[in-house]
Design a protein around this motif. Sequence first.
Motif, short mmCIF file in Angstrom:
data_model
loop_
_atom_site.label_atom_id
_atom_site.label_comp_id
_atom_site.label_asym_id
_atom_site.label_seq_id
_atom_site.Cartn_x
_atom_site.Cartn_y
_atom_site.Cartn_z
N LYS A 1 6.84 -6.97 -29.77
CA LYS A 1 6.70 -6.92 -31.22
C LYS A 1 5.43 -7.68 -31.58
O LYS A 1 5.30 -8.87 -31.27
CB LYS A 1 7.91 -7.56 -31.90
CG LYS A 1 7.87 -7.48 -33.40
CD LYS A 1 9.13 -8.07 -34.01
CE LYS A 1 9.07 -7.99 -35.50
NZ LYS A 1 10.27 -8.59 -36.12
N ILE A 2 4.50 -6.99 -32.19
CA ILE A 2 3.22 -7.60 -32.54
C ILE A 2 3.14 -7.70 -34.05
O ILE A 2 3.25 -6.69 -34.75
CB ILE A 2 2.04 -6.78 -31.99
CG1 ILE A 2 2.12 -6.70 -30.48
CG2 ILE A 2 0.73 -7.39 -32.44
CD1 ILE A 2 1.09 -5.80 -29.86
N GLU A 3 2.96 -8.90 -34.53
CA GLU A 3 2.78 -9.12 -35.96
C GLU A 3 1.44 -9.81 -36.15
O GLU A 3 1.10 -10.72 -35.42
CB GLU A 3 3.90 -10.00 -36.52
CG GLU A 3 5.24 -9.33 -36.54
CD GLU A 3 6.31 -10.21 -37.15
OE1 GLU A 3 5.97 -11.28 -37.69
OE2 GLU A 3 7.48 -9.82 -37.08
N HIS A 4 0.74 -9.34 -37.14
CA HIS A 4 -0.57 -9.92 -37.39
C HIS A 4 -0.72 -10.11 -38.90
O HIS A 4 -0.51 -9.19 -39.67
CB HIS A 4 -1.65 -8.98 -36.85
CG HIS A 4 -3.00 -9.60 -36.86
ND1 HIS A 4 -3.40 -10.51 -35.94
CD2 HIS A 4 -4.05 -9.43 -37.69
CE1 HIS A 4 -4.65 -10.88 -36.21
NE2 HIS A 4 -5.06 -10.23 -37.27
N GLU A 5 -1.05 -11.29 -39.28
CA GLU A 5 -1.26 -11.58 -40.70
C GLU A 5 -2.68 -12.06 -40.91
O GLU A 5 -3.19 -12.87 -40.14
CB GLU A 5 -0.30 -12.67 -41.18
CG GLU A 5 1.14 -12.26 -41.22
CD GLU A 5 2.03 -13.35 -41.77
OE1 GLU A 5 1.51 -14.28 -42.42
OE2 GLU A 5 3.24 -13.27 -41.53
N ILE A 6 -3.31 -11.54 -41.94
CA ILE A 6 -4.64 -11.98 -42.31
C ILE A 6 -4.54 -12.56 -43.72
O ILE A 6 -4.14 -11.86 -44.65
CB ILE A 6 -5.66 -10.83 -42.27
CG1 ILE A 6 -5.73 -10.25 -40.87
CG2 ILE A 6 -7.02 -11.32 -42.73
CD1 ILE A 6 -6.60 -9.03 -40.76
N LYS A 7 -4.91 -13.80 -43.83
CA LYS A 7 -4.87 -14.46 -45.14
C LYS A 7 -6.30 -14.76 -45.56
O LYS A 7 -7.05 -15.39 -44.83
CB LYS A 7 -4.06 -15.74 -45.08
CG LYS A 7 -2.60 -15.50 -44.77
CD LYS A 7 -1.82 -16.79 -44.79
CE LYS A 7 -0.36 -16.51 -44.49
NZ LYS A 7 0.45 -17.73 -44.52
N ILE A 8 -6.64 -14.28 -46.74
CA ILE A 8 -7.98 -14.51 -47.27
C ILE A 8 -7.84 -15.30 -48.56
O ILE A 8 -7.13 -14.91 -49.47
CB ILE A 8 -8.71 -13.18 -47.54
CG1 ILE A 8 -8.81 -12.37 -46.25
CG2 ILE A 8 -10.07 -13.44 -48.15
CD1 ILE A 8 -9.38 -11.00 -46.46
#
Length: 66
Positions: free
Chosen positions: A43-50
């Motif tokens: 399970k791959i989760e990726h979050e990008i916070k800008i």
Amino acid sequence: MKTLHNSKVLLSVMLACYALVGCSPTVKIEPPDKPIVINLNVKIEHEIKIKVDKELDQLLSDDELF
């Protein structure tokens, strides 16, 4: 008499060699009967916070820049 002794020694050495050869292990390489199954549950989760500065956000929201 000496020849009889030599033949007994030779015979015993030959029997010992045959016994050692008979006890040597054999290695067999065979393919498996069933196919190899690799089950991967990933399970791959990726979050990008800008975070944008308020002034920059206002510049981008106004149509003056573009």
